[in-house]
Design a protein around this motif. Structure first.
Motif, short mmCIF file in Angstrom:
data_model
loop_
_atom_site.label_atom_id
_atom_site.label_comp_id
_atom_site.label_asym_id
_atom_site.label_seq_id
_atom_site.Cartn_x
_atom_site.Cartn_y
_atom_site.Cartn_z
N MET A 150 -4.63 -8.89 11.41
CA MET A 150 -3.48 -8.43 10.82
C MET A 150 -4.12 -6.82 10.33
N VAL A 151 -5.18 -6.97 9.42
CA VAL A 151 -5.67 -5.61 9.11
C VAL A 151 -6.32 -4.84 10.31
N LEU A 152 -6.89 -5.01 11.19
CA LEU A 152 -7.39 -4.43 12.30
C LEU A 152 -6.07 -4.19 13.12
N GLY A 153 -5.51 -4.83 13.62
CA GLY A 153 -4.04 -4.45 14.34
C GLY A 153 -3.08 -3.41 13.85
N LEU A 154 -3.24 -3.40 12.39
CA LEU A 154 -2.41 -2.42 11.61
C LEU A 154 -3.42 -1.57 11.14
N SER A 155 -4.58 -1.36 11.42
CA SER A 155 -5.61 -0.40 10.70
C SER A 155 -5.03 1.11 10.90
N PRO A 156 -5.27 1.75 9.90
CA PRO A 156 -5.04 3.30 9.87
C PRO A 156 -5.55 4.03 11.10
N TYR A 157 -6.94 3.54 11.41
CA TYR A 157 -7.42 4.15 12.83
C TYR A 157 -6.67 3.76 13.94
N LEU A 158 -6.34 2.63 14.20
CA LEU A 158 -5.57 2.49 15.56
C LEU A 158 -4.00 3.03 15.24
N LEU A 159 -3.39 2.85 14.24
CA LEU A 159 -2.00 3.37 14.10
C LEU A 159 -2.01 4.85 14.20
N GLY A 160 -3.06 5.49 13.86
CA GLY A 160 -3.06 7.02 13.72
C GLY A 160 -3.46 7.32 15.24
N GLN A 161 -4.23 6.59 15.75
CA GLN A 161 -4.72 6.85 17.16
C GLN A 161 -3.34 6.61 18.31
N ILE A 446 -0.73 0.91 3.72
CA ILE A 446 -0.58 1.78 4.84
C ILE A 446 0.44 2.93 4.58
N GLN A 447 1.40 2.22 3.96
CA GLN A 447 2.53 3.30 3.75
C GLN A 447 2.78 4.08 2.65
N LEU A 448 1.60 3.63 1.63
CA LEU A 448 1.73 4.55 0.28
C LEU A 448 0.48 5.51 0.33
N PHE A 449 -0.62 5.26 1.00
CA PHE A 449 -1.75 6.02 0.85
C PHE A 449 -2.48 6.46 2.26
N ALA A 450 -2.09 5.64 3.50
CA ALA A 450 -2.73 6.37 4.62
C ALA A 450 -2.64 7.60 5.12
N GLY A 451 -1.25 8.06 4.80
CA GLY A 451 -0.83 9.46 5.29
C GLY A 451 -0.46 9.44 6.79
#
Length: 620
Positions: A150-161, A446-451
């Motif tokens: 879950m952490v990798l699939g919804l990682s800021p890196y992948l969501l950002g990309q 992710i919602q609060l801090f990842a931007g």
């Protein structure tokens, strides 16, 4: 998903069979849809819109996906095109073949927009599922592995990309599966797993050459530090045998001077445009979100954010011993005692490489004396091929994978029920609750801090006028803005609608050399206050348009040069252009009026108007 071998906490948890796996995979899909705001895939709303924000990369990748689909359906060359970069065109090779194959059946059935969204979501889901497999095997816990997935699939890196549209960076599951196969090879000393690791490594390289480089470096370190047997030869021979021909083709395309992807290598960045490195490298200030003032000045916040929770649990996962699992009973050469230090090393090494060749914090380069403080990436920059890896922050992916494995180990140790503690919640329940808690906290993080600008969408619908242009020649869209609020990318997007050649090209080339040399282009760019090409010569140099930048600057310095332009219709016709379209909505009102006045003088009155768009139909 097969359960990991061994007994450890999976035997204790008694979480087995297809039902828990199906439930876990369903929760991945639900979380991905909710987080990305993709419910409209289930309705008729947004049929002409795609997930993403209007970055320069997303337009390139939408065009590339459409172009290869057209080649496959209607025929044509797979390795060169004149549809963009007109009249020269250039050599081209699709950077995301795996994403293309995942998208293709949906594109043929559901259309371009739906297919794009499904491809992105499917890539995130496959990344989560493959990480679940790897982390479950290493930690011997299905629930802990699920949390890591879950952490990798919804990682800021992948969501950002995914929001930025760099689709080849989402082809993660082959890399994770290749690492999993190496882990099985280490623990089981099995030749079949070694061959599988090599085959999956080759697939990783074909899916994304960046990820192929990650795996090659990872596999080399694995062979030297963990394997130290003939099995490493099987891995290498299999991978090289499968990837040699495609890699040679790809290298030949990149070496072509007319390649539309060509850009500066890392040594060029370091020596000529070092100021651009902070925008393409990870900034340590952006890893945790604990330093908001510095983070605001750090580039690629959405891609480099790891999060305080993941890093903290990774630290505990590296430090805490798990004496009860099967892995702990293995010798170090087979992944026993060396496992913690290995994954900690993978995480730290990848984080250091993501910084790039020079250390920078909060957007400011850290200097040692009068020179930037060098980082390990400097060594890679001097190695052939690896020096072409000009986007260091992508190493965050491998750091994410290593940290997720350590997170799974941490959960296993923290939730194990002591054998002398009757009446406490069983290990199965503790592990499951802890996994769900980690997943929920991660989503909130992710919602609060990842931007990450989640929920944004881009319309693929072109202006109405683009479907009404007469003629069969090339189309010149104006203004010729290559950077900043990127008009160039939108012109690529609209080219998929009218199908005629355009002089604009992919990001790293921007516009054909013939049009870059056309005085009208420089004059128009000088009149567009939103066009930064003359204000940012480093960006122009990065995109190989330094001469155009200097010409635009000359027009700005002496506006009277614009008045010396004569008739340009014959010059454009000589280049095969018979339609010119001015998109006034992309300009400030004052600039639009001045540009229209210039175009009327050099091309005559416009022949067509639809809304804010004006068109000139050029005839010999």
């Amino acid at each position: 998903m097969p359960a990991p071998s061994g007994h450890g906490s999976i035997a204790e948890n008694r979480i087995r069979g297809p039902l828990p796996v199906a439930a876990g995979l369903f929760l991945y899909a639900l979380a991905i849809i909710l987080t990305t705001g993709s419910w409209d895939l289930l309705t008729s709303n947004g049929a002409d819109q795609i997930i993403g924000m209007p970055t320069r990369d997303i337009f390139d990748h939408v065009w590339l996906q459409h172009w290869l689909t057209q080649v496959l359906v209607h025929g044509g060359s797979w390795f060169e095109t004149a549809r963009i970069g007109w009249p020269e065109g250039g050599s081209i090779i699709h950077p995301d073949p795996l994403g293309f194959l995942l998208r293709l059946p949906f594109a043929l059935l559901l259309g371009q927009a739906r297919a794009w969204d499904i491809m992105l979501l499917l890539q995130l889901w496959l990344a989560a599922a493959s990480m679940w497999l790897l982390a479950s095997y290493v930690s011997s816990s299905l629930s802990a592995g699920w949390a890591a997935g879950m952490v990798l699939g919804l990682s800021p890196y992948l969501l950002g990309q995914s929001m930025a549209g760099e689709t080849e960076t989402l082809s993660v599951f082959p890399l994770v599966l290749a690492i999993y196969a190496l882990e099985r090879t280490t623990r089981e000393s099995n030749r079949r797993w070694a061959i599988a690791a090599g085959a999956l490594g080759a697939l990783t390289a074909l899916a994304s050459w960046y990820h192929g480089a990650f795996w090659a470096i990872y596999a080399l370190a694995w062979a030297l530090l963990r394997c130290r047997s003939r099995l490493a030869i099987w891995v290498g021979v299999t991978a090289l045998g499968l990837v040699a021909a495609p890699a040679g083709l790809y290298a030949t395309a990149l070496a072509d001077p007319a390649n539309l992807f060509r850009g500066p290598d890392m040594l060029t960045y370091m020596s000529e445009i070092p100021q651009k490195l902070t925008a393409i490298s990870a900034d340590p200030a952006g890893w945790t979100g604990l330093f908001p003032e510095l983070t605001e000045r750090a580039g690629h916040i959405h891609s480099q954010y790891l999060g305080a929770l993941l890093l903290l649990m990774a630290v505990f996962g590296a430090l805490l011993k798990d004496t009860n699992s099967d892995a702990a009973s293995l010798p170090p050469s087979r992944g026993g005692g060396a496992s913690r230090s290995w994954w900690a090393g993978v995480t730290i090494f990848s984080m250091l490489l993501s910084i790039g060749p020079f250390l920078h914090i909060g957007g400011n380069v850290v200097e040692l004396g009068d020179s930037p403080l060098p980082m390990p990436y400097t060594l890679l920059a001097h190695i052939p091929l690896l020096g072409l890896m000009r986007i260091p922050h992508r190493w965050i992916l491998l750091a994410d994978i290593g940290a997720c494995v350590l997170l799974a180990r941490c959960l296993v140790v923290l939730t194990r029920t002591p054998s002398n503690s009757p009446g406490t919640l069983p290990t199965a329940g503790r592990g499951l609750l802890a996994a769900l808690a980690v997943a929920l906290i991660h989503v909130a993080d992710i919602q609060l801090f990842a931007g990450i600008p989640l929920g944004q969408r881009i319309s693929l619908e072109p202006p109405e006028i683009m479907g009404q242009l007469p003629g069969k020649g090339a189309v010149l869209d104006l203004p010729p803005r290559l950077f900043g609020d990127d008009a160039r990318g939108r012109y690529l997007l609209w080219q998929t609608a009218h199908g005629r050649p355009i002089p604009y090209s992919l990001l790293m080339t921007g516009i054909s050399r013939s049009l870059a040399s056309e005085p009208l282009i420089a004059a128009l760019a000088s009149m567009d206050r939103r066009d930064p090409i003359s204000r940012d010569p480093a960006e122009a140099l990065q995109m190989d348009r330094g001469t155009l930048s200097a010409t635009v600057a000359a027009y700005k310095a002496d506006p009277s040069l614009v008045n010396k332009l004569g008739d340009r219709e014959s010059a454009l016709l000589a280049l095969g252009i018979d339609s010119v379209v001015l998109h006034r909505q992309l300009l400030e009102d004052h600039d639009a009026a001045n540009i229209l006045q210039l175009l009327t003088r050099v091309l005559g009155l416009p022949d067509q108007q639809v809304g804010e768009d004006l068109a000139w139909h050029l005839e010999p």
